[in-house]
Design an enzyme around this catalytic site. Sequence first.
Site, PDB file in Angstrom:
ATOM      1  N   LYS A  35      54.577  -7.345   7.549  1.00 29.76           N
ATOM      2  CA  LYS A  35      53.347  -7.064   8.298  1.00 29.76           C
ATOM      3  C   LYS A  35      53.494  -5.694   8.956  1.00 29.76           C
ATOM      4  CE  LYS A  35      53.625  -7.246  12.191  1.00 29.76           C
ATOM      5  NZ  LYS A  35      53.931  -7.213  13.619  1.00 29.76           N
ATOM      6  N   ASP A  94      52.521 -13.640  15.671  1.00 19.97           N
ATOM      7  CA  ASP A  94      52.234 -12.968  14.402  1.00 19.97           C
ATOM      8  C   ASP A  94      52.127 -13.927  13.224  1.00 19.97           C
ATOM      9  OD1 ASP A  94      52.005 -10.351  15.257  1.00 19.97           O
ATOM     10  OD2 ASP A  94      54.129  -9.903  15.025  1.00 19.97           O
TER      11      ASP A  94
END
Length: 294
Positions: A11, A138
């Site tokens: 990410k 996340d």
Amino acid sequence: MPALIEEGRAKVNLTLKVVGRRVDGFHDLESVVAFADCADRLTLEPGSALSLAMSGPLADACGDTSDNLVLKAARLLGEQVVDLKVGHFTLEKVLPVAAGIGGGSADAAAALRLLARLNELSLDDSRIMAVALQTGADVPVCVASRACDMTGVGEGLLPLDLPKMPCVLVNPRVPVATKNVFKALGLRHGELLIGATDVMMQAPSWPEGHAVDDWIAALKRGTNDLEAPAARIEPVISEVLSALRAAKAVRLARMSGSGATCFAIFETDADAEAAGEKLRADHPRWWMHAGTLS
């Protein structure tokens, strides 16, 4: 039943605005999140007991497997789903740890996708996303593993039409603890960095379609508010950014997440590959990946 396999893609926070700190201590964020074409690999062999084994070049950096987010996510899902089918996970670890690219979160999200497949659950199942957020901020964005505008503490996800962009990711192999970076940011409980009216009235606006120039221009108007405090903790981050910004044909360079991984976006795939090769030669101890963001 044969083994099931999922990837945990890195990410990358293309922008990261810290809106403020809640009275409960958590920080509200707004971030454009993309995903890179480098990933950990998670395998699930169905079985009666939940377990995890580590492999790969960075397995030793993950610490005790009992603390791994893969197992945390699986256990939390087991509390929500009666008679959840589980098994033996094997994690091939290639992404750096505590690096600002959500490696552990991506692994946990991959575990949830594998368990959803094994138990015939939809990824839209409210229990999946509730467990994702409970596992880590996340993890929800990593479940779908697609570009999003992420808000709140990770629960607000607006899909974005982000074009593919050539990139280089660099980590100087220095772990940075997220809690230390937020501590260095120094917000008090209940403190806002922008006015309450701005929070309510100024929704983020991002380009529609796949025009790379429009996206680069929009991203340049953003920042990563954690970049300065992270660089104070680990000055090598500034060195990484300087090296990326000096590369030929670079369009944007910035730190991802709470660091220490930094990224640069380039004109072409060939430019990214060339920059990656030069950086590898100049800094052989740094972890590096040349590829694409999307």
